[in-house]
Design a protein around this motif. Sequence first.
Motif, PDB file in Angstrom:
ATOM      1  N   GLU A  95       0.844  -1.200   0.000  1.00 14.71           N
ATOM      2  CA  GLU A  95       0.000   0.000   0.000  1.00 14.71           C
ATOM      3  C   GLU A  95       0.876   1.247   0.000  1.00 14.71           C
ATOM      4  OE1 GLU A  95       0.216  -0.689   4.524  1.00 14.71           O
ATOM      5  OE2 GLU A  95       0.815  -1.652   2.665  1.00 14.71           O
ATOM      6  N   LYS A  96       0.290   2.357  -0.464  1.00 14.92           N
ATOM      7  CA  LYS A  96       1.010   3.641  -0.485  1.00 14.92           C
ATOM      8  C   LYS A  96       1.098   4.175   0.935  1.00 14.92           C
ATOM      9  CE  LYS A  96       0.222   5.936  -4.902  1.00 14.92           C
ATOM     10  NZ  LYS A  96      -0.512   7.034  -5.533  1.00 14.92           N
ATOM     11  N   PRO A  97       2.277   4.632   1.359  1.00  7.72           N
ATOM     12  CA  PRO A  97       2.379   5.157   2.719  1.00  7.72           C
ATOM     13  C   PRO A  97       1.751   6.544   2.840  1.00  7.72           C
ATOM     14  CG  PRO A  97       4.506   5.275   1.592  1.00  7.72           C
ATOM     15  CD  PRO A  97       3.559   4.602   0.646  1.00  7.72           C
ATOM     16  N   ALA A  98       1.151   6.822   4.010  1.00  7.71           N
ATOM     17  CA  ALA A  98       0.615   8.159   4.294  1.00  7.71           C
ATOM     18  C   ALA A  98       1.771   9.102   4.609  1.00  7.71           C
ATOM     19  CB  ALA A  98      -0.341   8.078   5.476  1.00  7.71           C
ATOM     20  N   GLY A  99       1.477  10.404   4.653  1.00  3.16           N
ATOM     21  CA  GLY A  99       2.520  11.398   4.916  1.00  3.16           C
ATOM     22  C   GLY A  99       3.229  11.179   6.239  1.00  3.16           C
ATOM     23  N   SER A 100       2.456  10.818   7.283  1.00  6.05           N
ATOM     24  CA  SER A 100       3.070  10.631   8.591  1.00  6.05           C
ATOM     25  C   SER A 100       4.019   9.423   8.570  1.00  6.05           C
ATOM     26  CB  SER A 100       1.992  10.421   9.654  1.00  6.05           C
ATOM     27  OG  SER A 100       1.215   9.283   9.324  1.00  6.05           O
ATOM     28  N   ARG A 101       3.657   8.414   7.798  1.00  4.20           N
ATOM     29  CA  ARG A 101       4.519   7.236   7.693  1.00  4.20           C
ATOM     30  C   ARG A 101       5.808   7.581   6.934  1.00  4.20           C
ATOM     31  NH1 ARG A 101       7.603   3.584   9.202  1.00  4.20           N
ATOM     32  NH2 ARG A 101       8.150   2.053   7.647  1.00  4.20           N
ATOM     33  N   ILE A 102       5.693   8.447   5.928  1.00  5.18           N
ATOM     34  CA  ILE A 102       6.886   8.863   5.182  1.00  5.18           C
ATOM     35  C   ILE A 102       7.845   9.602   6.110  1.00  5.18           C
ATOM     36  CG2 ILE A 102       7.712  10.435   3.364  1.00  5.18           C
ATOM     37  CD1 ILE A 102       5.204   9.661   1.755  1.00  5.18           C
ATOM     38  N   ALA A 103       7.303  10.508   6.934  1.00  7.82           N
ATOM     39  CA  ALA A 103       8.147  11.263   7.872  1.00  7.82           C
ATOM     40  C   ALA A 103       8.832  10.298   8.846  1.00  7.82           C
ATOM     41  CB  ALA A 103       7.303  12.290   8.623  1.00  7.82           C
ATOM     42  N   GLU A 104       8.054   9.341   9.347  1.00  4.53           N
ATOM     43  CA  GLU A 104       8.612   8.368  10.298  1.00  4.53           C
ATOM     44  C   GLU A 104       9.730   7.559   9.644  1.00  4.53           C
ATOM     45  OE1 GLU A 104       6.561   5.219  13.313  1.00  4.53           O
ATOM     46  OE2 GLU A 104       6.306   4.766  11.176  1.00  4.53           O
ATOM     47  N   ALA A 105       9.527   7.175   8.392  1.00  5.24           N
ATOM     48  CA  ALA A 105      10.518   6.360   7.683  1.00  5.24           C
ATOM     49  C   ALA A 105      11.803   7.142   7.435  1.00  5.24           C
ATOM     50  CB  ALA A 105       9.932   5.851   6.363  1.00  5.24           C
ATOM     51  N   VAL A 106      11.666   8.429   7.058  1.00  2.00           N
ATOM     52  CA  VAL A 106      12.863   9.238   6.796  1.00  2.00           C
ATOM     53  C   VAL A 106      13.645   9.437   8.092  1.00  2.00           C
ATOM     54  CG1 VAL A 106      13.697  11.512   6.082  1.00  2.00           C
ATOM     55  CG2 VAL A 106      11.878  10.395   4.778  1.00  2.00           C
ATOM     56  N   ILE A 107      12.948   9.796   9.176  1.00  2.00           N
ATOM     57  CA  ILE A 107      13.631  10.020  10.463  1.00  2.00           C
ATOM     58  C   ILE A 107      14.240   8.709  10.962  1.00  2.00           C
ATOM     59  CG2 ILE A 107      13.268  10.636  12.895  1.00  2.00           C
ATOM     60  CD1 ILE A 107      10.981  12.514  11.820  1.00  2.00           C
ATOM     61  N   GLY A 108      13.465   7.625  10.870  1.00  2.00           N
ATOM     62  CA  GLY A 108      13.974   6.321  11.298  1.00  2.00           C
ATOM     63  C   GLY A 108      15.198   5.911  10.500  1.00  2.00           C
ATOM     64  N   GLY A 109      15.135   6.112   9.190  1.00  2.00           N
ATOM     65  CA  GLY A 109      16.272   5.767   8.330  1.00  2.00           C
ATOM     66  C   GLY A 109      17.508   6.570   8.680  1.00  2.00           C
ATOM     67  N   PHE A 110      17.288   7.863   8.989  1.00  2.00           N
ATOM     68  CA  PHE A 110      18.420   8.717   9.357  1.00  2.00           C
ATOM     69  C   PHE A 110      19.091   8.197  10.627  1.00  2.00           C
ATOM     70  CE2 PHE A 110      20.791  12.205  11.051  1.00  2.00           C
ATOM     71  CZ  PHE A 110      21.251  12.912   9.942  1.00  2.00           C
ATOM     72  N   LEU A 111      18.288   7.953  11.667  1.00  4.26           N
ATOM     73  CA  LEU A 111      18.849   7.465  12.943  1.00  4.26           C
ATOM     74  C   LEU A 111      19.543   6.117  12.734  1.00  4.26           C
ATOM     75  CD1 LEU A 111      15.898   8.307  15.371  1.00  4.26           C
ATOM     76  CD2 LEU A 111      18.095   9.493  15.176  1.00  4.26           C
ATOM     77  N   LEU A 112      18.886   5.255  11.960  1.00  2.00           N
ATOM     78  CA  LEU A 112      19.394   3.901  11.709  1.00  2.00           C
ATOM     79  C   LEU A 112      20.801   3.957  11.123  1.00  2.00           C
ATOM     80  CD1 LEU A 112      18.286   0.919  11.600  1.00  2.00           C
ATOM     81  CD2 LEU A 112      17.786   1.366   9.213  1.00  2.00           C
ATOM     82  N   LEU A 113      20.966   4.743  10.087  1.00  6.61           N
ATOM     83  CA  LEU A 113      22.270   4.723   9.425  1.00  6.61           C
ATOM     84  C   LEU A 113      23.316   5.535  10.172  1.00  6.61           C
ATOM     85  CD1 LEU A 113      22.924   3.071   6.847  1.00  6.61           C
ATOM     86  CD2 LEU A 113      24.076   5.202   6.304  1.00  6.61           C
TER      87      LEU A 113
END
Lengths: 162, 179
Positions: A95-113
Amino acid sequence: MNVLAKKSWSPYAVGGLIGVLSWFAFWSSDHPLGVSSVMVRVVAVTENLFAADHVTATPYLAKLRPFFDWEFALVVGLLAGAFAAARLGRMEAPEKPAGSRIAEAVIGGFLLLFGARLAGGCTSGHGISGSLQLALSGWVFFLSIFASGMAAAFLFKNKERQ
Amino acid sequence: MFETLPRILLGLVTGFLFGFLLQKGRVSDRKVIVGQFLLRDFTVMKVMLTAIVVGGAGVYAMHAAGLTRLFVKPAQLAAIVVGGLIFGVGMVLLGYCPGTAVAAAGEGKRDAWWGLAGMTAAAAVYAELAAGFSKNILTWADLGPVTLPGLTGVSAWVWLGALAVGAAAFFRWLERRQA
């Protein structure tokens, strides 16, 4: 039923085969499985296009030459392998992610790496390749991600009960 | 710019198999990853511990036979603990680790592509800070490339055997409890 068309395999079988794949990588390529340095390689390649001097002046990037190496190829192959596995298993379109999920993914990805680079590896390089060599670094990483991951999951994700 | 063609091909083949396995193992599903941290779904633990025991046995056997080197990363304990703690939070928010994010992206999950964008941004920022960190946090509590057998004087085979027995007992208990 064709085993390749199954939606999922036993986690023990998958783990065992990843272990065997590690033997293959050590033996054939003189290299353990690892992923997180490839994002730095992507940065090095990109910055090299318009700021080559800066790359040369930054040892953390310059030391990665040649930029397109075995590990870079590993990640390209990984992308294709997961695509093939999902296709063969006839996974439904995500499914297409909602805007809040996109923000969570970008922030999560940043912390992760950022965390992976500070620690010097990720769940592959430290968690599997390091731990299987019984490296202290791998096991300390393993315990650290579980400590903060559990805390974060119970704080942020516990309401999403299935 | 490029490593030799045989090494690029080896990397592609190894990566293809790795991605195939991660997808079939369901660890490119963020419900599975978050479920592990909530202690509701132990798929991640099953995959990782089995890979560690099987991989470790083979790699130590090949090392004894002179077929491979070991690649032990230095135990820079301060950086690993702080980095690991940040990583764990990121893994819960994104729902993937770097390898499984690439796998999920390969499956066409758009949130994973956004995660890769955040990861690349972090790599760019880290590259600018790396020289500074190498003078402080990376040197704190750095024990060098040590292993558990090296630290304790107990053979790798005893460690791997104990790990195998412990993991088998834990998973047996887990499967019975769920049955």
